[in-house]
Design a protein around this motif. Structure first.
Motif, mmCIF file in Angstrom:
data_model
loop_
_atom_site.group_PDB
_atom_site.id
_atom_site.type_symbol
_atom_site.label_atom_id
_atom_site.label_comp_id
_atom_site.label_asym_id
_atom_site.label_seq_id
_atom_site.Cartn_x
_atom_site.Cartn_y
_atom_site.Cartn_z
ATOM 1 N N GLY A 1 0.698 -7.446 -5.467
ATOM 2 C CA GLY A 1 -0.240 -6.396 -5.832
ATOM 3 C C GLY A 1 0.090 -5.104 -5.117
ATOM 4 N N VAL A 2 -0.204 -3.976 -5.771
ATOM 5 C CA VAL A 2 0.061 -2.654 -5.209
ATOM 6 C C VAL A 2 -1.236 -1.862 -5.195
ATOM 7 C CG1 VAL A 2 1.342 -0.494 -5.467
ATOM 8 C CG2 VAL A 2 2.434 -2.672 -6.058
ATOM 9 N N CYS A 3 -1.589 -1.339 -4.034
ATOM 10 C CA CYS A 3 -2.723 -0.423 -3.902
ATOM 11 C C CYS A 3 -2.141 0.978 -3.777
ATOM 12 C CB CYS A 3 -3.572 -0.787 -2.676
ATOM 13 S SG CYS A 3 -5.116 0.138 -2.578
ATOM 14 N N LEU A 4 -2.466 1.850 -4.705
ATOM 15 C CA LEU A 4 -1.752 3.114 -4.877
ATOM 16 C C LEU A 4 -2.690 4.315 -4.807
ATOM 17 C CD1 LEU A 4 0.910 4.601 -5.699
ATOM 18 C CD2 LEU A 4 0.248 4.195 -8.080
ATOM 19 N N LYS A 5 -2.346 5.263 -3.943
ATOM 20 C CA LYS A 5 -2.979 6.589 -3.963
ATOM 21 C C LYS A 5 -1.871 7.596 -4.209
ATOM 22 C CE LYS A 5 -5.691 9.991 -1.390
ATOM 23 N NZ LYS A 5 -4.749 11.115 -1.646
ATOM 24 N N ALA A 6 -1.827 8.118 -5.420
ATOM 25 C CA ALA A 6 -0.739 9.013 -5.808
ATOM 26 C C ALA A 6 -1.222 9.977 -6.874
ATOM 27 C CB ALA A 6 0.449 8.204 -6.318
ATOM 28 N N ARG A 7 -0.385 10.942 -7.162
ATOM 29 C CA ARG A 7 -0.707 11.936 -8.192
ATOM 30 C C ARG A 7 -0.643 11.301 -9.587
ATOM 31 N NH1 ARG A 7 3.479 16.533 -5.804
ATOM 32 N NH2 ARG A 7 2.998 16.139 -3.604
ATOM 33 N N ASP A 8 -1.333 11.919 -10.500
ATOM 34 C CA ASP A 8 -1.341 11.452 -11.884
ATOM 35 C C ASP A 8 -0.286 12.246 -12.649
ATOM 36 O OD1 ASP A 8 -1.919 10.461 -14.366
ATOM 37 O OD2 ASP A 8 -3.825 11.515 -14.590
ATOM 38 N N THR A 9 0.915 11.658 -12.795
ATOM 39 C CA THR A 9 1.996 12.311 -13.537
ATOM 40 C C THR A 9 2.572 11.317 -14.543
ATOM 41 O OG1 THR A 9 3.859 11.645 -12.134
ATOM 42 C CG2 THR A 9 2.573 13.562 -11.411
ATOM 43 N N ARG B 1 1.965 -4.477 3.325
ATOM 44 C CA ARG B 1 3.128 -3.659 3.661
ATOM 45 C C ARG B 1 2.759 -2.219 3.316
ATOM 46 N NH1 ARG B 1 7.333 -7.704 0.593
ATOM 47 N NH2 ARG B 1 6.142 -6.932 -1.192
ATOM 48 N N PHE B 2 3.052 -1.303 4.227
ATOM 49 C CA PHE B 2 2.556 0.063 4.081
ATOM 50 C C PHE B 2 3.695 1.065 3.903
ATOM 51 C CE2 PHE B 2 -0.666 -2.161 6.576
ATOM 52 C CZ PHE B 2 -1.826 -1.818 5.906
ATOM 53 N N LEU B 3 3.538 1.941 2.923
ATOM 54 C CA LEU B 3 4.341 3.150 2.800
ATOM 55 C C LEU B 3 3.350 4.304 2.795
ATOM 56 C CD1 LEU B 3 6.933 4.720 2.429
ATOM 57 C CD2 LEU B 3 6.774 4.323 -0.040
ATOM 58 N N LEU B 4 3.257 4.992 3.928
ATOM 59 C CA LEU B 4 2.259 6.037 4.120
ATOM 60 C C LEU B 4 2.980 7.355 4.405
ATOM 61 C CD1 LEU B 4 0.024 4.006 6.633
ATOM 62 C CD2 LEU B 4 -0.176 4.049 4.140
ATOM 63 N N SER C 1 -4.607 8.183 6.101
ATOM 64 C CA SER C 1 -3.826 6.942 6.058
ATOM 65 C C SER C 1 -4.203 6.012 7.198
ATOM 66 C CB SER C 1 -2.333 7.264 6.110
ATOM 67 O OG SER C 1 -1.929 7.962 4.947
ATOM 68 N N ARG C 2 -4.483 6.577 8.365
ATOM 69 C CA ARG C 2 -4.926 5.746 9.499
ATOM 70 C C ARG C 2 -6.231 5.039 9.173
ATOM 71 N NH1 ARG C 2 -2.923 10.117 12.742
ATOM 72 N NH2 ARG C 2 -4.991 11.074 12.746
ATOM 73 N N GLU C 3 -7.115 5.734 8.453
ATOM 74 C CA GLU C 3 -8.389 5.112 8.083
ATOM 75 C C GLU C 3 -8.162 3.969 7.091
ATOM 76 O OE1 GLU C 3 -11.267 5.987 9.502
ATOM 77 O OE2 GLU C 3 -10.304 7.607 10.643
ATOM 78 N N VAL C 4 -7.217 4.161 6.162
ATOM 79 C CA VAL C 4 -6.892 3.093 5.202
ATOM 80 C C VAL C 4 -6.358 1.879 5.938
ATOM 81 C CG1 VAL C 4 -5.377 2.434 3.291
ATOM 82 C CG2 VAL C 4 -6.467 4.684 3.284
ATOM 83 N N LYS C 5 -5.420 2.093 6.854
ATOM 84 C CA LYS C 5 -4.819 0.983 7.590
ATOM 85 C C LYS C 5 -5.868 0.268 8.447
ATOM 86 C CE LYS C 5 -0.440 -0.070 9.830
ATOM 87 N NZ LYS C 5 -0.927 -1.087 10.747
ATOM 88 N N ALA C 6 -6.757 1.040 9.066
ATOM 89 C CA ALA C 6 -7.824 0.426 9.873
ATOM 90 C C ALA C 6 -8.750 -0.412 8.997
ATOM 91 C CB ALA C 6 -8.618 1.507 10.609
ATOM 92 N N PHE D 1 0.858 -1.176 0.000
ATOM 93 C CA PHE D 1 0.000 0.000 0.000
ATOM 94 C C PHE D 1 0.901 1.234 0.000
ATOM 95 C CE2 PHE D 1 -2.791 -3.286 1.267
ATOM 96 C CZ PHE D 1 -4.067 -2.877 0.941
ATOM 97 N N VAL D 2 0.855 1.988 -1.096
ATOM 98 C CA VAL D 2 1.643 3.215 -1.234
ATOM 99 C C VAL D 2 0.655 4.368 -1.274
ATOM 100 C CG1 VAL D 2 3.325 4.468 -2.640
ATOM 101 C CG2 VAL D 2 3.448 1.963 -2.476
ATOM 102 N N ILE D 3 0.624 5.147 -0.212
ATOM 103 C CA ILE D 3 -0.439 6.135 -0.033
ATOM 104 C C ILE D 3 0.156 7.504 0.264
ATOM 105 C CG2 ILE D 3 -2.517 6.733 1.280
ATOM 106 C CD1 ILE D 3 -2.818 4.093 -0.168
#
Length: 340
Positions: A121-129, A95-98, A73-78, A64-66
């Motif tokens: 698998g990767v769950c990603l919240k990031a900018r669109d670049t 595995r978390f990178l927050l 991020s705490r809500e995602v982890k919960a 999880f890359v957030i």
């Protein structure tokens, strides 16, 4: 640092080298506090997940890359912690990178490290670049599925998007503002955490179009940046104060709402209606204090459940293909705030 796990396993969970983990565990020199925290967090995650190891099935690692304020991020982890016990077809280890703010090169670097060490698998919240799109496509080419969370990344081979219907949320916000303000003239402040978050761009575009149809006398002043972090949000908002005249409403798409409210009040401004996103702990308190009027909320547990189902289907661990649908927003007020 007491633990009962092999260094190799801790390193895999933390996303670090075995040498770095060994230095952190033995309090040797040249180990940053952030690295020590990652090792400590990895051990806690291994302890929490150990009960799953008794279950039969394949063991899968998900990253999880957030990029988001810590409150989100705490809500995602919960949500992840709540969903994991419900998965019976495999032993899933997150595995978390927050981080509150991650520049493009940091996200790309993190995705390259994941590509090198491997992931299911990767769950990603990031900018669109462009560079982040390339990194997502590189993962997909290596058969590492990527799911975007809450904000999508356009033109990539990501497996799926999970999160809310951002355009629908923007139209809902316009409806709430129009119903409250009516046919008055004045200014609506629309804030975003960053211009490169595609989800917030979709909210803004739909909001602006719907509000122009309903309330043509209102003028939108857009403020972008700060990452939803209080200090940075306040600093950027202060630069725009001269353009905020006759304030009628606020639509906050990216957070930092207590800071926004305090900054406005410091300049003698009080909107008739304030619409925000996500029922994190800060927004819950602001609702109960009646400083926010509406919070557009969606259940992250549903999103995370959809993400895990899509990952498991990709690895052929579900009997049927996963069905992933976007979430519709719930409108919360001070009168219907859920207790948990």
């Amino acid at each position: 640092m007491t633990h009962r796990f092999p260094i190799k396993e801790i390193a895999r969970q933390a996303g670090l080298s075995t040498a770095t983990v060994d230095r952190a565990l033995n309090d040797r020199a040249h180990v940053s506090p952030q690295t020590k925290l990652r090792v400590t967090a990895a051990i806690k995650e291994l302890v929490a997940q150990e009960s799953q190891l008794a279950a039969r099935g394949r063991r899968l690692f998900f990253d999880f890359v957030i990029e988001a304020p810590s409150r989100f991020s705490r809500e995602v982890k919960a949500a992840v912690d709540a969903i994991l016990p419900q998965i019976g077809t495999a032993v899933c280890r997150p595995r978390f990178l927050l981080q509150e703010i991650m520049e493009e090169q940091e996200v790309v670097g993190a995705l390259k490290r994941i590509l090198k060490r491997g992931s299911h698998g990767v769950c990603l919240k990031a900018r669109d670049t462009p560079k982040i799109r390339d990194a997502v496509n590189a993962l997909a080419s290596a058969k590492i599925p990527v799911i975007t969370l809450v904000t999508d990344i356009a033109g990539t081979n990501r497996l799926a998007y999970v999160g809310l219907d951002n355009a629908g949320a923007g139209r809902t916000a316009a409806y709430l503002v129009a119903q409250t303000v009516g046919n008055a003239s004045g200014t609506v402040l629309a804030t975003r955490s960053h211009e490169r978050f595609l989800g917030e761009e979709e909210r803004k575009s739909a909001f602006a179009e719907a509000l122009a149809n309903r309330c043509p006398k209102l003028r939108i002043v857009s403020v972008e940046g700060g990452g939803g972090v209080s200090f940075e949000t306040s600093k950027i908002l202060l630069k725009a104060m001269d353009s905020i005249l006759d304030l009628r409403a606020v639509y906050s798409m990216g957070g930092g709402n207590r800071s926004i409210l305090d900054t406005l009040e410091g300049h003698g401004l009080k909107p008739k209606v304030f619409v925000a996103h996500d029922l994190d702990q800060e927004n819950k308190r602001l609702l109960l204090e009646r400083r926010l009027d509406f919070v557009l909320h969606h259940d992250l547990k549903i999103d995370i459940g959809n993400a895990f189902n899509a990952f498991l289907a990709f690895h052929q661990l579900l009997a049927e293909p996963a069905s992933v649908s976007v979430s519709t927003v719930q409108v919360l007020t001070p009168e219907n705030v859920p207790e948990s």
